[in-house]
Enzyme design. Structure first.
Site, PDB file in Angstrom:
ATOM      1  N   TYR A   1     -13.175   6.737 -13.444  1.00  0.00           N
ATOM      2  CA  TYR A   1     -13.078   5.615 -12.500  1.00  0.00           C
ATOM      3  C   TYR A   1     -13.774   4.376 -13.089  1.00  0.00           C
ATOM      4  CZ  TYR A   1     -14.044   2.691  -8.461  1.00  0.00           C
ATOM      5  OH  TYR A   1     -14.152   1.617  -7.620  1.00  0.00           O
TER       6      TYR A   1
ATOM      7  N   ASP B   1       0.870  -1.190   0.000  1.00  0.00           N
ATOM      8  CA  ASP B   1       0.000   0.000   0.000  1.00  0.00           C
ATOM      9  C   ASP B   1       0.901   1.232   0.000  1.00  0.00           C
ATOM     10  OD1 ASP B   1      -3.264   0.174   1.134  1.00  0.00           O
ATOM     11  OD2 ASP B   1      -2.111   1.996   0.761  1.00  0.00           O
TER      12      ASP B   1
ATOM     13  N   LEU C   1      -6.255  -4.909  -5.186  1.00  0.00           N
ATOM     14  CA  LEU C   1      -7.316  -3.988  -4.766  1.00  0.00           C
ATOM     15  C   LEU C   1      -6.869  -2.530  -4.796  1.00  0.00           C
ATOM     16  CD1 LEU C   1      -7.950  -6.853  -3.391  1.00  0.00           C
ATOM     17  CD2 LEU C   1      -9.340  -5.576  -1.801  1.00  0.00           C
TER      18      LEU C   1
ATOM     19  N   ILE D   1     -30.306  13.206   3.337  1.00  0.00           N
ATOM     20  CA  ILE D   1     -30.524  12.454   2.097  1.00  0.00           C
ATOM     21  C   ILE D   1     -30.395  13.409   0.917  1.00  0.00           C
ATOM     22  CG2 ILE D   1     -32.298  11.275   0.728  1.00  0.00           C
ATOM     23  CD1 ILE D   1     -33.237   9.930   3.260  1.00  0.00           C
TER      24      ILE D   1
ATOM     25  N   ARG E   1     -27.582  14.654  -5.640  1.00  0.00           N
ATOM     26  CA  ARG E   1     -26.144  14.769  -5.912  1.00  0.00           C
ATOM     27  C   ARG E   1     -25.906  14.657  -7.416  1.00  0.00           C
ATOM     28  NH1 ARG E   1     -22.359  10.503  -2.852  1.00  0.00           N
ATOM     29  NH2 ARG E   1     -23.100   9.217  -4.556  1.00  0.00           N
TER      30      ARG E   1
HETATM   31  C1  UD1 Z   1     -20.946   3.844  -5.419  1.00  0.00           C
HETATM   32  C2  UD1 Z   1     -19.467   3.935  -5.193  1.00  0.00           C
HETATM   33  C3  UD1 Z   1     -18.819   4.640  -6.318  1.00  0.00           C
HETATM   34  C4  UD1 Z   1     -19.209   4.000  -7.645  1.00  0.00           C
HETATM   35  C5  UD1 Z   1     -20.710   3.847  -7.765  1.00  0.00           C
HETATM   36  C6  UD1 Z   1     -21.026   3.016  -8.991  1.00  0.00           C
HETATM   37  C7  UD1 Z   1     -19.230   3.952  -2.784  1.00  0.00           C
HETATM   38  C8  UD1 Z   1     -18.870   4.785  -1.593  1.00  0.00           C
HETATM   39  N1  UD1 Z   1     -19.229   4.625  -3.947  1.00  0.00           N
HETATM   40  O1  UD1 Z   1     -21.470   5.150  -5.460  1.00  0.00           O
HETATM   41  O2  UD1 Z   1     -17.419   4.552  -6.137  1.00  0.00           O
HETATM   42  O3  UD1 Z   1     -18.787   4.787  -8.687  1.00  0.00           O
HETATM   43  O4  UD1 Z   1     -21.212   3.192  -6.626  1.00  0.00           O
HETATM   44  O5  UD1 Z   1     -22.277   2.506  -9.018  1.00  0.00           O
HETATM   45  O6  UD1 Z   1     -19.488   2.783  -2.687  1.00  0.00           O
HETATM   46  N2  UD1 Z   1     -26.347   9.657  -0.188  1.00  0.00           N
HETATM   47  C9  UD1 Z   1     -27.160  10.422   0.623  1.00  0.00           C
HETATM   48  N3  UD1 Z   1     -26.593  11.047   1.709  1.00  0.00           N
HETATM   49  C10 UD1 Z   1     -25.258  10.938   2.017  1.00  0.00           C
HETATM   50  C11 UD1 Z   1     -24.430  10.144   1.163  1.00  0.00           C
HETATM   51  C12 UD1 Z   1     -25.017   9.530   0.066  1.00  0.00           C
HETATM   52  O7  UD1 Z   1     -28.355  10.557   0.381  1.00  0.00           O
HETATM   53  O8  UD1 Z   1     -24.815  11.517   3.022  1.00  0.00           O
HETATM   54  C13 UD1 Z   1     -26.964   8.982  -1.343  1.00  0.00           C
HETATM   55  C14 UD1 Z   1     -26.275   9.293  -2.655  1.00  0.00           C
HETATM   56  O9  UD1 Z   1     -26.758  10.478  -3.211  1.00  0.00           O
HETATM   57  C15 UD1 Z   1     -26.600   8.061  -3.460  1.00  0.00           C
HETATM   58  C16 UD1 Z   1     -26.688   6.941  -2.410  1.00  0.00           C
HETATM   59  O10 UD1 Z   1     -26.825   7.586  -1.159  1.00  0.00           O
HETATM   60  O11 UD1 Z   1     -27.840   8.190  -4.111  1.00  0.00           O
HETATM   61  C17 UD1 Z   1     -25.462   6.064  -2.385  1.00  0.00           C
HETATM   62  O12 UD1 Z   1     -24.318   6.903  -2.323  1.00  0.00           O
HETATM   63  P1  UD1 Z   1     -22.837   6.335  -2.140  1.00  0.00           P
HETATM   64  O13 UD1 Z   1     -22.744   5.518  -0.910  1.00  0.00           O
HETATM   65  O14 UD1 Z   1     -21.917   7.487  -2.268  1.00  0.00           O
HETATM   66  O15 UD1 Z   1     -22.631   5.302  -3.320  1.00  0.00           O
HETATM   67  P2  UD1 Z   1     -22.922   5.373  -4.902  1.00  0.00           P
HETATM   68  O16 UD1 Z   1     -23.389   6.692  -5.330  1.00  0.00           O
HETATM   69  O17 UD1 Z   1     -23.787   4.214  -5.219  1.00  0.00           O
END
Ligand code: UD1
Length: 329
Positions: free
Chosen positions: A158, A39, A87, A216, A288
């Protein structure tokens, strides 16, 4: 493989100080294998190594996977390498948008070189951390492995960089078995909640434990497929430590790793409030940018070929994550 069964092997884990990598090192050591961890702490944390850093069968190298000759160097020091679990990567989607060339260099080109080095050294299995991001934004669920292809419109360097690396790994033929595991939303202890790009579960658990409202992004009806970190580690071990005598199970390929279930973000928030015994304090902010709407894995292939099944349900995995966050907070 149960503890004490099968030949003991030397395994390389790149990204050993990362969230998933550190869990994988711990598991391989508990199965009595020798682990050579690599790492460069670009996104991994030295503290993640603490639980096993002093283990007599763990060896650590602070090196980058972009260094040519990495695997031959490790081979010279540690002897024959059975498996490489690769990884290490640039894992941040926003960082990849700002640094596309570096992302392809680390996530794609370094993987191709490691593959070649592994093949030349007679490594038996090469397991790569693929990603659900390889699918881009698609309407049809669940996502099966063939849904990512050259026509995919990736949302980030990515996702695209992981796709091309997956294709190189999974098309390997000959003595080296290459497997890419396309993991969906992984969660569990050691996932860092403090980056603005952290996974939603680590953020929500951190907020709930600190008795702050959960935020959210959007209407909360977007869905994700959450998979617990030790289930992901099971998949890595099944892919990387397969019985080398059984050619039929040693085929290269790509497999989704998810629960196969969709959970909406609002249901997730409510569940975390309940499990942390907090009132439902949830706020809604703007959607987002670049978010995908839905994501769910088809896990038929990994179930059939590797006999993998997710074992930790969401409620159980969240309870474990909450317990860890309370202990480490
Ligand atoms: C995940 C991956 C990302 C990848 C993507 C591909 C992670 C951390 N990220 O993103 O690397 O490119 O899948 O499918 O696993 N949310 C909230 N509040 C918060 C944080 C997040 O509402 O405080 C929402 C986000 O807007 C999103 C959902 O939760 O709709 C999931 O977010 P997140 O955990 O960042 O993962 P992905 O967006 O799925």
């Amino acid at each position: 493989m149960a503890k004490g069964q099968g030949p003991l092997r030397t395994c390389v884990v790149t990204g050993a100080a990362g969230f998933v990598g550190s869990h994988l090192c711990e598991r391989l050591l508990s199965l009595e294998h020798t682990v050579v961890g690599v790492d460069n702490f670009f996104s991994g944390h030295p503290e993640n190594l603490n639980p096993f850093a002093a283990h007599p069968r763990f060896f650590f190298h602070e090196r980058s996977v972009t260094e040519p000759g990495l695997l031959p160097g490790l081979r010279a020091q540690h002897g024959a390498l059975f498996a490489v679990f690769h990884l290490a990567a640039i894992v941040s989607v926003p960082y990849s948008l700002e640094h596309p060339a570096e992302t392809f260099q680390v996530n794609t080109q370094a993987t191709l070189r490691l593959l070649e080095e592994a093949e030349a050294l007679g490594v038996r299995t090469f397991v790569f951390a693929g990603s659900a991001a390889e699918y881009g934004d698609r309407d049809r669920m669940p996502l099966s492995e063939t849904d990512a292809n050259e026509d995919t419109r990736w949302l980030s360097p990515y996702g695209e960089s992981k796709y091309w690396a997956t294709m190189a790994v999974a098309s390997r033929r000959g003595n080296l078995c290459g497997v890419s595991l396309r993991c969906f939303n992984i969660y569990g202890p050691r996932q860092d909640p403090f980056s603005p790009y952290s996974g939603v579960i680590s953020r929500f658990v951190d907020m709930a434990v600190a008795q702050r409202p959960l935020t959210i992004f959007g209407d909360g009806l977007q869905t994700r497929d959450f998979v617990y970190v030790t289930d992901v580690v099971d998949a890595y071990c099944l892919a990387g430590l397969r019985d080398e005598e059984n050619e039929a199970t040693r085929l290269s390929g790509v497999f989704n790793v998810g629960s196969g279930r969709a959970t909406s973000i609002v249901d997730l928030a409510r569940l975390i409030c309940r499990l942390t015994q907090q009132p439902e304090s949830i706020t809604f902010g703007p959607e987002r940018p670049g978010d995908i709407r839905h994501s769910r894995a088809d896990i038929e292939a990994i179930t059939r070929v590797l006999h993998w099944m997710p074992r930790i349900g969401l409620e159980d995995g969240l309870a474990r994550t909450i317990q860890w966050m309370r202990g480490s907070g």
